[in-house]
Design a protein around this motif. Structure first.
Motif, PDB file in Angstrom:
ATOM      1  N   ILE A  62      34.583  40.268  38.467  1.00 26.86           N
ATOM      2  CA  ILE A  62      35.239  41.205  37.469  1.00 26.86           C
ATOM      3  C   ILE A  62      34.261  41.694  36.488  1.00 26.86           C
ATOM      4  O   ILE A  62      34.300  42.753  36.187  1.00 26.86           O
ATOM      5  CB  ILE A  62      36.031  40.128  36.263  1.00 26.86           C
TER       6      ILE A  62
ATOM      7  N   CYS B 202      47.995  36.836  37.986  1.00 29.34           N
ATOM      8  CA  CYS B 202      46.869  37.426  37.723  1.00 29.34           C
ATOM      9  C   CYS B 202      46.165  38.026  39.050  1.00 29.34           C
ATOM     10  O   CYS B 202      45.950  37.235  39.969  1.00 29.34           O
ATOM     11  CB  CYS B 202      45.766  36.749  36.886  1.00 29.34           C
ATOM     12  N   ILE B 203      45.716  39.071  39.258  1.00 32.17           N
ATOM     13  CA  ILE B 203      45.251  39.760  40.579  1.00 32.17           C
ATOM     14  C   ILE B 203      43.590  39.717  40.066  1.00 32.17           C
ATOM     15  O   ILE B 203      42.973  40.629  41.127  1.00 32.17           O
ATOM     16  CB  ILE B 203      45.696  40.812  40.987  1.00 32.17           C
ATOM     17  N   ASN B 204      43.270  39.280  39.082  1.00 27.76           N
ATOM     18  CA  ASN B 204      41.721  39.483  38.742  1.00 27.76           C
ATOM     19  C   ASN B 204      41.204  40.892  38.783  1.00 27.76           C
ATOM     20  O   ASN B 204      39.988  41.201  39.488  1.00 27.76           O
ATOM     21  CB  ASN B 204      41.156  38.557  39.997  1.00 27.76           C
ATOM     22  N   CYS B 205      41.958  41.958  38.352  1.00 34.08           N
ATOM     23  CA  CYS B 205      41.613  43.125  38.824  1.00 34.08           C
ATOM     24  C   CYS B 205      40.456  43.734  37.453  1.00 34.08           C
ATOM     25  O   CYS B 205      39.896  44.501  37.690  1.00 34.08           O
ATOM     26  CB  CYS B 205      42.911  44.008  38.430  1.00 34.08           C
ATOM     27  N   GLY B 206      40.410  43.019  36.500  1.00 31.22           N
ATOM     28  CA  GLY B 206      39.243  43.059  35.564  1.00 31.22           C
ATOM     29  C   GLY B 206      39.666  44.069  34.615  1.00 31.22           C
ATOM     30  O   GLY B 206      38.935  44.433  33.747  1.00 31.22           O
ATOM     31  N   ARG B 207      41.056  44.672  34.774  1.00 29.24           N
ATOM     32  CA  ARG B 207      41.386  45.817  33.798  1.00 29.24           C
ATOM     33  C   ARG B 207      41.391  45.226  32.232  1.00 29.24           C
ATOM     34  O   ARG B 207      41.145  46.035  31.213  1.00 29.24           O
ATOM     35  CB  ARG B 207      42.611  46.230  34.127  1.00 29.24           C
ATOM     36  N   CYS B 208      41.713  44.121  32.071  1.00 32.35           N
ATOM     37  CA  CYS B 208      41.738  43.531  30.532  1.00 32.35           C
ATOM     38  C   CYS B 208      40.357  43.459  29.947  1.00 32.35           C
ATOM     39  O   CYS B 208      40.385  43.937  28.882  1.00 32.35           O
ATOM     40  CB  CYS B 208      42.251  41.975  30.502  1.00 32.35           C
TER      41      CYS B 208
ATOM     42  N   THR C 209      41.357  37.488  30.319  1.00 31.38           N
ATOM     43  CA  THR C 209      41.881  36.838  31.377  1.00 31.38           C
ATOM     44  C   THR C 209      40.887  35.517  31.320  1.00 31.38           C
ATOM     45  O   THR C 209      41.778  34.199  31.972  1.00 31.38           O
ATOM     46  CB  THR C 209      41.438  37.407  32.952  1.00 31.38           C
TER      47      THR C 209
ATOM     48  N   CYS D 223      47.317  45.202  31.405  1.00 27.44           N
ATOM     49  CA  CYS D 223      47.514  44.063  32.433  1.00 27.44           C
ATOM     50  C   CYS D 223      48.652  44.453  33.516  1.00 27.44           C
ATOM     51  O   CYS D 223      49.744  44.487  33.370  1.00 27.44           O
ATOM     52  CB  CYS D 223      47.624  42.766  32.126  1.00 27.44           C
ATOM     53  N   PRO D 224      48.078  44.677  34.937  1.00 27.47           N
ATOM     54  CA  PRO D 224      49.295  44.924  35.767  1.00 27.47           C
ATOM     55  C   PRO D 224      50.201  43.763  36.169  1.00 27.47           C
ATOM     56  O   PRO D 224      51.203  43.950  36.613  1.00 27.47           O
ATOM     57  CB  PRO D 224      48.552  45.484  37.104  1.00 27.47           C
ATOM     58  N   ALA D 225      49.652  42.559  35.460  1.00 23.79           N
ATOM     59  CA  ALA D 225      50.539  41.308  35.996  1.00 23.79           C
ATOM     60  C   ALA D 225      51.143  41.096  34.732  1.00 23.79           C
ATOM     61  O   ALA D 225      52.160  40.298  34.716  1.00 23.79           O
ATOM     62  CB  ALA D 225      49.603  40.049  36.280  1.00 23.79           C
TER      63      ALA D 225
ATOM     64  N   ARG E 215      50.616  39.756  32.035  1.00 23.81           N
ATOM     65  CA  ARG E 215      50.317  38.721  31.296  1.00 23.81           C
ATOM     66  C   ARG E 215      50.331  38.872  29.900  1.00 23.81           C
ATOM     67  O   ARG E 215      49.915  39.901  29.461  1.00 23.81           O
ATOM     68  CB  ARG E 215      49.256  38.014  31.740  1.00 23.81           C
TER      69      ARG E 215
ATOM     70  N   LEU F 146      48.285  38.629  27.501  1.00 20.19           N
ATOM     71  CA  LEU F 146      46.998  37.985  27.045  1.00 20.19           C
ATOM     72  C   LEU F 146      46.988  38.097  25.499  1.00 20.19           C
ATOM     73  O   LEU F 146      46.245  37.090  25.088  1.00 20.19           O
ATOM     74  CB  LEU F 146      46.176  39.154  27.836  1.00 20.19           C
TER      75      LEU F 146
HETATM   76  S1  SF4 Z   1      44.171  42.729  33.582  1.00 18.95           S
HETATM   77 FE1  SF4 Z   1      45.921  41.255  33.979  1.00 18.95          FE
HETATM   78  S2  SF4 Z   1      45.895  40.876  36.554  1.00 18.95           S
HETATM   79 FE2  SF4 Z   1      43.915  41.944  35.650  1.00 18.95          FE
HETATM   80  S3  SF4 Z   1      42.363  40.274  35.729  1.00 18.95           S
HETATM   81 FE3  SF4 Z   1      43.192  40.790  33.348  1.00 18.95          FE
HETATM   82  S4  SF4 Z   1      44.674  39.230  33.410  1.00 18.95           S
HETATM   83 FE4  SF4 Z   1      44.355  39.358  35.525  1.00 18.95          FE
END
Ligand code: SF4
Ligand code: SF4
Lengths: 356, 440
Positions: A287, B366-372, B383, B415-417, B419, B421
């Motif tokens: 990430i 969570c798809i670990n996309c790092g957008r958060c 995340t 967050c695309p999931a 969550r 957060l």
């Molecule tokens: S934005 Fe959502 S899906 Fe993407 S890493 Fe963060 S918590 Fe996970």
């Protein structure tokens, strides 16, 4: 207050924010499919019907396995999020467009289809679902699927059909990939860089056409689906490694310049495709931006080490798998540096020691 | 101001500024108001009136001896019909003074413009006015104007960013009340001996920026400047605004005064300008009423203590059944459980969402996309917070610096999931606080 007034006393109470983006996981996956389309279309242009069949079989069986596994285990069915389709498509584009050539060497005619289904099973059930499903897999499903097929069906996985345009005027239907030529020690007869750039070469279906992959990359980056860090680091590392290696060892075979060989390595095999579509898989790449940099460089290094010093002509899949496994390490390293975790702890310990 | 090399991360959360062109309408006085006795961060007030008393507009009806508070004033004239204890928007219990309006709006004769000659009197007057931070925090403003390091404070930053979607009340203030903003700011600068003043305004309000620029030029004011900000969320968060304007990093827990500035919301400053002229305390509030369940979205000025229900009635009533009502904006506002709650001082919007607009998709993995991480203005790792919170891992929450989170909600938004957060960050912060109060 008028007695006929109606109050609303049972409104929804929830924590802020009360507005969220419409870009959900499903849309993200659809964008990835869209970005894969140029490469998929070019594979069909170059390889015809077999490409269509293999893409269809892989996508359908990936989606089926995802659905079936979750149904059987009574888990929420997530096949609608489209991630299985992405896995299927990437897996298909990582395979040779090889539908008929196995029967020529004595295998049953349905064997290639079966191979695709096995690859999908490995990708979805073994790599993804057994590790907990979406977001929990430690390695890229499509990459492991490809590696499994490569190790189990080496004969099929190393028969590379010629493109429709290469076939004109020759008897052969399969041929070596550019990296195959290189592994044999001579680039005599290997395709020109221009052909490699446009994809008119033997190789895995989606990997050959660099232009289509670049278009996909631009789509993904413009839509902010992926960050450019990993692909750029990956490709640049391959380029620089090759440039330095050939400069030091005095050029490639037939006196090719180091620069030519650097371009050759970038365009040949799965570097571009892997860098854009496989190494950027969210779940299995870091990430933190610093982690992404290390990940991309690592992929490039491992790829080149395998290509130049190991017995396999191609190393992209192994490189990505290797770095997938290193991802948690890279992320915690990057977190530590970025948030100064161990530095702060050390300072706190030093302050404590001073007091005592 | 060209020394900035970069901006903090921000997101595009949509603007939805439907009411930007709606001139403010003054809402008629409702039949009854219920004025909460706890409308500021700090100590709640005790009622100074009892059932049966007659009160006048602007009369002080709540006060306390506690340090951190501001007094509360009657917003209507009429009769006190009860002192009640009711559940407030946060879920706690509040004392409310219920006043039945006599429709006269007779002003308390005591009210006259404050006489101020020095900083001390200025702070006292601000306290008497009942002013709290109107941007949402409801921190007593007088304390902000009385910093410990008064000599070190040189800059006033006025927050007119209004980065929350939907809300346009500050925008209207800047257009309709610009002179009061300028007068208020000049007074603050005079009594606190400040050098300059920046009004941070998002560039989606060019009319407000032009308006101020013209007025500065016309009135020969050369130590106040407008500061255009990129229209993105959360540019109006205090710590983000300080970074954008001064280029100084403001960590959680650091007071703006420590960085040499005071940040105040534009509506607070406008109120101050008005108050110094007529002495009328804070008894009404401009707010945006919007959302798909409101028949006629508009900007209004309503007396403090008006029921949300009456506010919506004034805006044409409900178009559809409401599902969620927000006090404040959609990113940081508070969802209330009932439309029977009264307006408080820091309300800058009432948003009424129907079932469709209130719908938040279900959480997925969570798809670990790092957008958060990419969305967070402070580049935190939401995340990571969420996972650590679920594991009850206080050490990791601390390692990742959860206390720096300002709960702006950007991470949840992107967050695309889907969550929650920001919510988990709040819980994580509470967990850390609890752990540290238990001595770990
Ligand atoms: S934005 Fe959502 S899906 Fe993407 S890493 Fe963060 S918590 Fe996970
Ligand atoms: S809520 Fe906290 S973690 Fe999330 S974006 Fe805002 S400051 Fe960052």
């Amino acid at each position: 207050m008028a007695s006929n007034t109606k109050y609303y006393d049972n409104l929804t109470v929830s924590s802020s924010p009360h507005l969220v983006t419409s870009l959900d996981t499903t849309k993200t996956m659809l964008y990835v499919v869209a970005a894969l389309c140029p490469a998929a279309i070019m594979s069909i242009v170059y390889f015809g019907i077999p490409a269509v069949v293999i893409i269809a079989v892989c996508m359908a069986s990936c989606a089926f396995f995802e659905w079936a596994y979750e149904k059987i285990l009574n888990k929420p069915v997530t096949v609608r999020d489209g991630s299985a389709l992405v896995t299927g498509l990437i897996l298909a584009l990582n395979l040779p467009a090889n539908l008929t050539h196995l029967s020529e060497i004595g295998y049953p005619i349905f064997m290639p289809i079966l191979i695709c289904i096995i690859g999908s099973f490995v990708a979805i059930v073994i790599v993804k679902q057994l590790f907990g499903g979406m977001g929990r897999n430690f390695a890229n499903p499509a990459i492991v699927g490809r590696i499994t097929l490569f190790l189990s069906f080496t004969a099929w996985m190393s028969l590379w059909p010629l493109t429709n345009f290469q076939k004109a005027g020759v008897d052969a239907v399969t041929g070596a990939t550019p990296l195959g030529y290189l592994a044999d020690g001579s680039l005599e007869g290997a395709p020109s860089l221009l052909n490699m750039f446009t994809g008119n070469i033997g190789g895995a279906m989606g990997e050959t056409c660099a232009i289509a992959i670049l278009i996909g990359a631009i789509i993904l980056i413009a839509l902010k689906i992926i960050s450019p860090i990993i692909p750029v680091c990956f490709v640049c590392t391959v380029f620089l490694f090759a440039l330095i290696y050939y400069a030091v060892t005095g050029g490639g075979p037939e006196g090719q310049s180091a620069l030519y060989m650097a371009c050759f390595h970038v365009c040949a095999g799965g570097v571009m495709f892997g860098a854009v579509f496989c190494a950027t898989d969210y779940v299995t790449s870091p990430i933190m931006p610093m982690g992404k940099v290390m990940f991309g460089i690592g992929c490039g290094l491992v790829t080149m080490i395998i290509r130049l010093f190991c017995s396999y002509p191609e190393g992209v899949s192994f490189a990505i798998l290797f770095m997938n496994i290193a991802t948690p390490l890279l992320d915690s390293f990057a977190e530590d540096k970025f948030y100064g975790i161990s530095k702060r702890k050390k300072e706190a310990a030093a302050a404590e020691a001073k007091k005592a | 101001m060209f020394f900035k090399s970069r901006h903090l991360n921000s997101i595009n959360a949509g603007h939805h500024k439907h009411t930007a062109g709606c001139a403010t309408e003054i809402m008629p006085v409702p039949a009854t108001v219920r004025i909460s006795m706890s409308q500021n961060i700090g100590a709640p007030c005790k009622p100074l009136v009892k059932k049966g008393d007659t009160v006048l507009v602007g009369q002080k009806i709540g006060d306390t001896d506690a340090f951190l508070h501001v007094p509360i004033h009657a917003s209507v004239s009429g009769k006190v019909t009860g002192i009640e204890t009711e559940r407030n928007a946060m879920g706690g219990m509040d004392t409310m003074v219920v006043i039945e309006s006599d429709g006269q709006q007779a002003m308390d004769p005591e009210i006259k413009p404050p006489v101020i000659t020095n900083h001390k009197e200025f702070v006292a007057a601000v306290k008497e006015s009942g002013l709290v931070g109107l941007g949402g925090a409801s921190f007593p403003t007088w304390l902000k104007f009385d910093p410990k390091n008064k000599d070190g404070v040189k800059t006033l930053i006025i927050n007119g960013a209004e980065c929350e979607p939907f809300i346009t009340s500050d925008h209207r203030t800047m257009l309709e009340d610009a002179q009061n903003v300028i007068d208020g700011a000049l007074a603050v600068m005079k009594y606190l001996e400040l050098d300059d003043c920046y009004i941070g305004i998002e560039d989606n309000k060019p009319d407000a920026i032009d308006n101020f620029d013209n007025m500065f030029a016309k009135q020969g004011i050369n130590n106040m400047y407008t500061f255009p900000l990129k229209a993105s969320y959360p540019k109006g968060a205090e710590r983000v605004l300080i970074y954008e304007v001064l280029g100084k990093t403001c960590d959680a827990g650091v007071l703006p005064a420590d960085l040499g500035c005071i940040v105040s919301n534009v509506t607070s400053i406008a109120f101050l300008g008005q108050y110094l002229k007529d002495g009328i305390p804070l008894i009404s509030k401009r707010m945006t009423v919007d959302g798909d369940a409101v028949a006629e979205p508009k900007n209004i000025v309503a007396p403090i203590g008006t029921d949300i229900h009456d506010v919506v009635e004034f805006c044409g009533g409900y178009r559809k059944p409401p599902k969620k009502i927000l006090m404040g904006g959609p990113m940081m506002g508070r969802a209330v459980f009932s439309d029977r709650l009264p307006i408080v001082k820091n309300n800058n919007a009432i948003l009424v969402f129907s079932k469709e607009q209130a719908w938040i998709p279900e959480e997925t993995a969570c798809i670990n996309c790092g957008r958060c991480h990419q969305a967070c203005p402070f580049e935190l790792l939401p995340t990571g917070f969420a996972d650590a919170y679920e594991m009850g891992d206080v050490e990791r929450l601390n390692d990742l610096q959860v206390m720096q989170c300002m709960e702006c909600g950007s991470c949840s938004f992107v967050c695309p999931a889907h969550r929650p957060l920001a919510f988990m960050n709040k819980l994580g912060k509470a967990m850390v606080r609890e752990a540290s109060s238990n001595g770990k």
